[in-house]
Design a protein around this motif. Structure first.
Motif, mmCIF file in Angstrom:
data_model
loop_
_atom_site.group_PDB
_atom_site.id
_atom_site.type_symbol
_atom_site.label_atom_id
_atom_site.label_comp_id
_atom_site.label_asym_id
_atom_site.label_seq_id
_atom_site.Cartn_x
_atom_site.Cartn_y
_atom_site.Cartn_z
ATOM 1 N N PHE A 1 37.388 37.129 37.539
ATOM 2 C CA PHE A 1 37.002 38.337 38.255
ATOM 3 C C PHE A 1 36.115 37.993 39.445
ATOM 4 O O PHE A 1 36.235 38.575 40.523
ATOM 5 C CB PHE A 1 36.286 39.296 37.304
ATOM 6 N N LEU A 2 35.220 37.015 39.252
ATOM 7 C CA LEU A 2 34.330 36.596 40.328
ATOM 8 C C LEU A 2 35.111 35.950 41.469
ATOM 9 O O LEU A 2 34.998 36.365 42.633
ATOM 10 C CB LEU A 2 33.290 35.608 39.793
ATOM 11 N N ILE A 3 35.918 34.948 41.163
ATOM 12 C CA ILE A 3 36.598 34.169 42.195
ATOM 13 C C ILE A 3 37.693 34.979 42.876
ATOM 14 O O ILE A 3 37.744 35.098 44.110
ATOM 15 C CB ILE A 3 37.195 32.883 41.592
ATOM 16 N N THR B 1 39.286 28.434 47.169
ATOM 17 C CA THR B 1 39.933 27.512 46.220
ATOM 18 C C THR B 1 39.142 26.217 46.095
ATOM 19 O O THR B 1 38.866 25.736 44.986
ATOM 20 C CB THR B 1 41.370 27.207 46.660
ATOM 21 N N LEU B 2 38.769 25.661 47.213
ATOM 22 C CA LEU B 2 38.037 24.393 47.219
ATOM 23 C C LEU B 2 36.698 24.510 46.500
ATOM 24 O O LEU B 2 36.380 23.709 45.611
ATOM 25 C CB LEU B 2 37.821 23.934 48.666
ATOM 26 N N ALA C 1 31.570 40.016 43.889
ATOM 27 C CA ALA C 1 30.839 38.852 43.399
ATOM 28 C C ALA C 1 29.600 39.269 42.617
ATOM 29 O O ALA C 1 29.285 38.699 41.561
ATOM 30 C CB ALA C 1 30.451 37.951 44.562
ATOM 31 N N ILE C 2 28.892 40.267 43.127
ATOM 32 C CA ILE C 2 27.690 40.744 42.447
ATOM 33 C C ILE C 2 28.048 41.367 41.107
ATOM 34 O O ILE C 2 27.419 41.095 40.077
ATOM 35 C CB ILE C 2 26.941 41.762 43.332
ATOM 36 N N THR C 3 29.089 42.225 41.112
ATOM 37 C CA THR C 3 29.543 42.849 39.870
ATOM 38 C C THR C 3 29.986 41.796 38.867
ATOM 39 O O THR C 3 29.647 41.851 37.676
ATOM 40 C CB THR C 3 30.704 43.825 40.148
ATOM 41 N N ALA C 4 30.756 40.812 39.346
ATOM 42 C CA ALA C 4 31.233 39.752 38.463
ATOM 43 C C ALA C 4 30.092 38.923 37.914
ATOM 44 O O ALA C 4 30.149 38.456 36.774
ATOM 45 C CB ALA C 4 32.217 38.863 39.219
ATOM 46 N N SER C 5 29.056 38.725 38.718
ATOM 47 C CA SER C 5 27.897 37.977 38.234
ATOM 48 C C SER C 5 27.274 38.681 37.036
ATOM 49 O O SER C 5 26.843 38.040 36.069
ATOM 50 C CB SER C 5 26.857 37.831 39.352
ATOM 51 N N GLY C 6 27.256 40.017 37.093
ATOM 52 C CA GLY C 6 26.743 40.774 35.955
ATOM 53 C C GLY C 6 27.614 40.612 34.725
ATOM 54 O O GLY C 6 27.111 40.468 33.607
#
Length: 457
Positions: free
Chosen positions: A59-61, A107-108, A248-253
């Motif tokens: 979800f983050l990436i 990706t990298l 990214a913020i949501t996924a971090s949670g």
């Protein structure tokens, strides 16, 4: 198959556009579930836990990359609403070129950082290697996942939600076939599941691209239009970057939540993985409504028809409230049958059921605020407002993180499962308030007929 969403009754427009999106989301969830079911049946519960434990990382990436690329298509939707055909093609060319750069960098970085990410999340040692194998293959095929979503978003921007559905149904069937072939036939384990996912999404992307080139001439740039233009890049990244950061913020949670759940062992992780699939299936009406509202609001904002936009938001809110109540009840009823699908023996079902039931009951109780997040966030983004939805992601992160940290400190499993619900409650309230602010700001620039005077396209 373009659809003008600036004229006609909002309910009919939103439902006709949103229903194929809903079906597409369901198929997406079903073939994600197929990965987990086949992995669980033919590899084992450790493999199920391994695949499930990487869900928040995916979800983050993927969310970060898709946030930028999907945000780029807001400009396409607005220009389509304003009947600016040349502007539509230019926005498409610019978005594709930006996406190529973004996918390469994402990706990298993700592959290089993956070992550290899994370690930071306290992934259990028993499943670490399988989790690493699965998620690195997904990252390697990020180009397929992102470009399917990008081409689908282009089609949705001009009101075509049917072709992305057809492509997704085809790839869903292919994914199951590849899963069985690679996992059961060739004994490739979690690697086979990842390869099947990437391959099927890649074929979806190709099918959408072929359709655009042959049938949606408005969306395919001419030779002289293939270049990065500074003005369009600023507009697209101005919406896309905040969307990506919000993802990214949501996924971090959610990663904090997953890390908290990982503390309770493989059985709990497996139960959560299976329950999450059920939740994902039951909640797909909400992102579908959000996607529909992004296009609806983008076209109406582009045309300057703010009265029509507000009517659509009202219809979507009422409809989503009803759906949230119904889906919540169905989700609770289906917990036990779901566990029987994912786990092979009665003992495994009995061990996993209490944790799965707790998570689903907590989540289903707060589907209403969850549905509001998608409606109001996507409406604001469709109108080109990026900062307030971004702050909604911050609210989600803080809420999930606080709940997750406290659950680890108290070693309380129920509190760990409540992380999602707490985020939905706080962010749902925030989204409603933020939308009210956005509408007031838009109306300041409208005449007495609620026609937008300054259309930014």
């Amino acid at each position: 198959m373009e659809r003008d969403m600036t004229q006609g009754k909002p309910f009919g427009l939103i439902m006709k556009f949103g229903f194929p999106l809903f079906l597409g989301n369901i198929f997406q969830q079903l073939y994600n579930a197929a990965d987990s079911i086949i992995v669980s049946r033919y590899v084992g519960n450790d493999a199920l836990a391994a695949v499930g434990s990487t869900g928040t990382i995916m979800f983050l990436i993927i969310g970060f990359a898709q946030g930028i690329t999907t945000g780029c298509t807001v400009l396409t939707s607005q220009r389509f609403g304003a009947k600016n055909e040349k502007g539509v093609r230019r926005s498409v060319a610019n978005a594709i070129l930006l996406a190529i750069i973004i996918v390469f960098l994402t990706t990298l970085v993700s592959i290089l950082a993956m070992n550290n990410i899994l370690t930071l999340m306290r992934t259990p040692k028993e499943i670490f290697d399988q989790a690493y194998t699965y998620i690195t293959i997904i990252c390697g095929g990020l180009v397929a996942l992102v470009f399917y979503n990008l081409f689908s978003a282009f089609l949705r921007a001009v009101g075509n939600s049917m072709i992305p559905l057809v492509a997704l149904v085809f790839s869903s069937v292919l994914n199951v076939i590849l899963d069985l072939t690679l996992i059961k036939g060739f004994h490739m384990g979690v690697a086979g599941a990842a390869i099947a996912t990437v391959t099927s999404q890649g074929i979806s992307a190709i099918l959408c691209l072929i359709y655009i080139i042959k049938n949606e001439k408005l969306l395919w740039p001419k030779k002289h239009e293939w270049y990065l233009e500074l003005g369009d890049s600023k507009l697209q990244l101005g919406v896309g970057l905040p969307m990506a950061i919000q993802f990214a913020i949501t996924a971090s949670g959610t990663m904090v939540m997953q890390a908290a759940i990982n503390n309770f062992g493989v059985v709990t992780v497996s139960a959560f993985a299976a329950a999450s699939k059920l939740h994902g299936l039951m909640s797909q009406a909400f992102p579908a409504m959000g996607q529909a509202m992004a296009t609806y609001s983008g076209q109406n904002y582009g045309k300057g028809n703010i009265k029509h936009l507000r009517e659509g938001v009202k219809v979507a809110t009422i409809t989503s409230t009803i759906m949230a109540v119904i889906m919540g009840i169905v989700a609770v009823i289906l917990v036990k049958p779901t566990m029987m699908i994912y786990f092979r023996t009665a003992k495994e079902v009995a061990d996993a059921f209490p944790a799965a039931r707790t998570y689903i009951m907590l989540s289903a109780s707060f589907y209403v605020p969850l549905s509001y997040i998608f409606i109001f966030r996507n409406t604001m983004q469709g109108c080109g407002y990026a900062f307030l939805p971004l702050m909604g992601g911050v609210v989600e992160l803080v809420s999930r993180a606080c709940c997750g940290i406290i659950s680890v400190y108290l070693h309380n499993q129920t509190l760990a499962f409540f992380c999602d619900s707490s985020a939905w409650i706080t962010t749902g309230i925030y989204a409603v308030i933020a939308y009210k602010f956005v509408i007031r700001d838009i109306l300041k620039r409208c005449d007495e007929n609620q026609q937008l005077v300054d259309v930014r396209v």
